[in-house]
Design a protein around this motif. Sequence first.
Motif, mmCIF file in Angstrom:
data_model
loop_
_atom_site.group_PDB
_atom_site.id
_atom_site.type_symbol
_atom_site.label_atom_id
_atom_site.label_comp_id
_atom_site.label_asym_id
_atom_site.label_seq_id
_atom_site.Cartn_x
_atom_site.Cartn_y
_atom_site.Cartn_z
ATOM 1 N N LYS A 18 10.389 -27.198 104.691
ATOM 2 C CA LYS A 18 9.875 -26.255 105.639
ATOM 3 C C LYS A 18 10.780 -25.040 105.888
ATOM 4 O O LYS A 18 10.223 -23.864 106.030
ATOM 5 N N ARG A 21 10.102 -22.585 102.722
ATOM 6 C CA ARG A 21 8.758 -22.092 102.759
ATOM 7 C C ARG A 21 8.663 -20.771 103.684
ATOM 8 O O ARG A 21 7.819 -20.098 103.649
ATOM 9 N N LYS A 22 9.820 -20.411 104.421
ATOM 10 C CA LYS A 22 9.841 -19.335 105.303
ATOM 11 C C LYS A 22 10.572 -18.342 104.476
ATOM 12 O O LYS A 22 10.729 -17.171 105.335
ATOM 13 N N ARG A 29 9.514 -20.228 98.242
ATOM 14 C CA ARG A 29 8.435 -20.812 98.977
ATOM 15 C C ARG A 29 7.847 -22.025 98.162
ATOM 16 O O ARG A 29 7.543 -22.889 98.821
ATOM 17 N N GLY A 32 9.928 -24.994 98.127
ATOM 18 C CA GLY A 32 10.018 -25.624 99.238
ATOM 19 C C GLY A 32 8.735 -26.296 99.805
ATOM 20 O O GLY A 32 8.782 -27.463 99.933
ATOM 21 N N ALA A 33 7.536 -25.937 99.216
ATOM 22 C CA ALA A 33 6.390 -26.730 99.454
ATOM 23 C C ALA A 33 6.434 -28.089 98.493
ATOM 24 O O ALA A 33 6.121 -29.053 99.199
ATOM 25 N N GLU A 36 8.833 -30.454 100.355
ATOM 26 C CA GLU A 36 8.070 -30.865 101.536
ATOM 27 C C GLU A 36 7.243 -32.171 101.166
ATOM 28 O O GLU A 36 7.350 -33.235 101.840
#
Length: 57
Positions: A18, A21-22, A29, A32-33, A36
């Motif tokens: 998360k 993703r920022k 990003r 990050g996905a 997650e």
Amino acid sequence: MGELLDRLKGNVNEAVGKAKRKSSDPEVRAKGAMQEIKGKAQQVKASLKAERSKNIE
């Protein structure tokens, strides 16, 4: 005990994913996905282990 460790790893991977993703970098990003999703899968694995151990007892 294994399910506790899997659940912990899953929570950490979800949190890190998360945060990634920022990022402003599209590659970060995307990673990050994926991280997650990996965390969610680890939590499902932990749930399955817990159910299996309940059924064995």
